[in-house]
Design a protein around this motif. Sequence first.
Motif, PDB file in Angstrom:
ATOM      1  N   ALA A 128     -13.407  -5.287  -5.635  1.00 25.65           N
ATOM      2  CA  ALA A 128     -13.289  -3.834  -5.530  1.00 25.65           C
ATOM      3  C   ALA A 128     -11.912  -3.518  -4.960  1.00 25.65           C
ATOM      4  N   VAL A 129     -11.228  -2.561  -5.564  1.00 24.78           N
ATOM      5  CA  VAL A 129      -9.868  -2.232  -5.145  1.00 24.78           C
ATOM      6  C   VAL A 129      -9.775  -0.729  -4.888  1.00 24.78           C
ATOM      7  N   PHE A 130      -9.220  -0.376  -3.728  1.00 27.43           N
ATOM      8  CA  PHE A 130      -9.035   1.025  -3.364  1.00 27.43           C
ATOM      9  C   PHE A 130      -7.576   1.257  -2.989  1.00 27.43           C
ATOM     10  N   GLU A 131      -7.051   2.409  -3.383  1.00 23.00           N
ATOM     11  CA  GLU A 131      -5.760   2.851  -2.859  1.00 23.00           C
ATOM     12  C   GLU A 131      -6.032   3.676  -1.610  1.00 23.00           C
ATOM     13  N   LEU A 132      -5.411   3.279  -0.505  1.00 25.26           N
ATOM     14  CA  LEU A 132      -5.513   4.052   0.727  1.00 25.26           C
ATOM     15  C   LEU A 132      -4.406   5.095   0.711  1.00 25.26           C
ATOM     16  N   ARG A 133      -4.783   6.358   0.801  1.00 34.18           N
ATOM     17  CA  ARG A 133      -3.813   7.444   0.708  1.00 34.18           C
ATOM     18  C   ARG A 133      -3.883   8.321   1.951  1.00 34.18           C
ATOM     19  N   ALA A 134      -2.733   8.846   2.350  1.00 27.78           N
ATOM     20  CA  ALA A 134      -2.638   9.713   3.529  1.00 27.78           C
ATOM     21  C   ALA A 134      -2.224  11.110   3.106  1.00 27.78           C
ATOM     22  N   GLN A 135      -2.890  12.089   3.700  1.00 23.99           N
ATOM     23  CA  GLN A 135      -2.506  13.495   3.517  1.00 23.99           C
ATOM     24  C   GLN A 135      -1.946  13.982   4.852  1.00 23.99           C
ATOM     25  N   LEU A 136      -0.630  14.142   4.921  1.00 22.83           N
ATOM     26  CA  LEU A 136       0.020  14.485   6.174  1.00 22.83           C
ATOM     27  C   LEU A 136      -0.200  15.948   6.549  1.00 22.83           C
TER      28      LEU A 136
END
Length: 236
Positions: A128-136
């Motif tokens: 399983a692969v996830f992109e970790l994304r940040a919303q500043l």
Amino acid sequence: MFASGTRFPAGTAAGFLAQAKKIGMAVPMPEGVKSAAASIARNINKALNAVGVQPSPTLDFYGHPFSHPLVETCFSQCPIRYGDHVAKLGAFPVAVKQRALSEWQLDPHQDEDGFRHAAIEYFDGNDAVFELRAQLWADAETQPIEDTSVDWPTRVSEYCTIATIRLPRQAAYGSDRVRYFDEVMTFRPAHALEAHRPLGGVMRARMQVYRALSDFRHRENGIAAANTAAITDIPA
């Protein structure tokens, strides 16, 4: 700590307490009543989606769709310190095999443990692969820190990929691992570096609640809590 939905159902610690009391009162209700209430919540949110209205996070909490657990996009919902910045985080599934599960639906009448069985089956043969994304955090008016029921608009600050999380194929439900998660491990929003400290009143309240729940569980079970510091601490 991640959950489905971009915002927390309660905007304040007081609201969080009120919702927790309602959940506690609902626990002894017959399963059929709870199932009917969840179905109504799902259908209302489905109708809101159909007319272009943002679904209610409270209704989503009580009646989330029966999607495959590994195709869900999950969010921190509450803000955290992000080094010198503030951010909310999201984990977006990107593996082809995960995204192919977008039409999968649990039939709770056929298998009440279907989510668990679906995840075990997936990990038996796939990563399983996830992109970790940040919303500043960029605007105090449209992105409040103390009111976690407000969705931070992406027109103000988009989610940007900061890392990739890869969970390798594995025997996901071995007896030693289940015992570790159920009896030994302590789970709290505050298991983080100071640079990633949870922010806002809801998170401050959750840290106290989770600590009290963990202390009670380990005291009643007679098993010492473990602060999981590395993946090697978790049974294979």
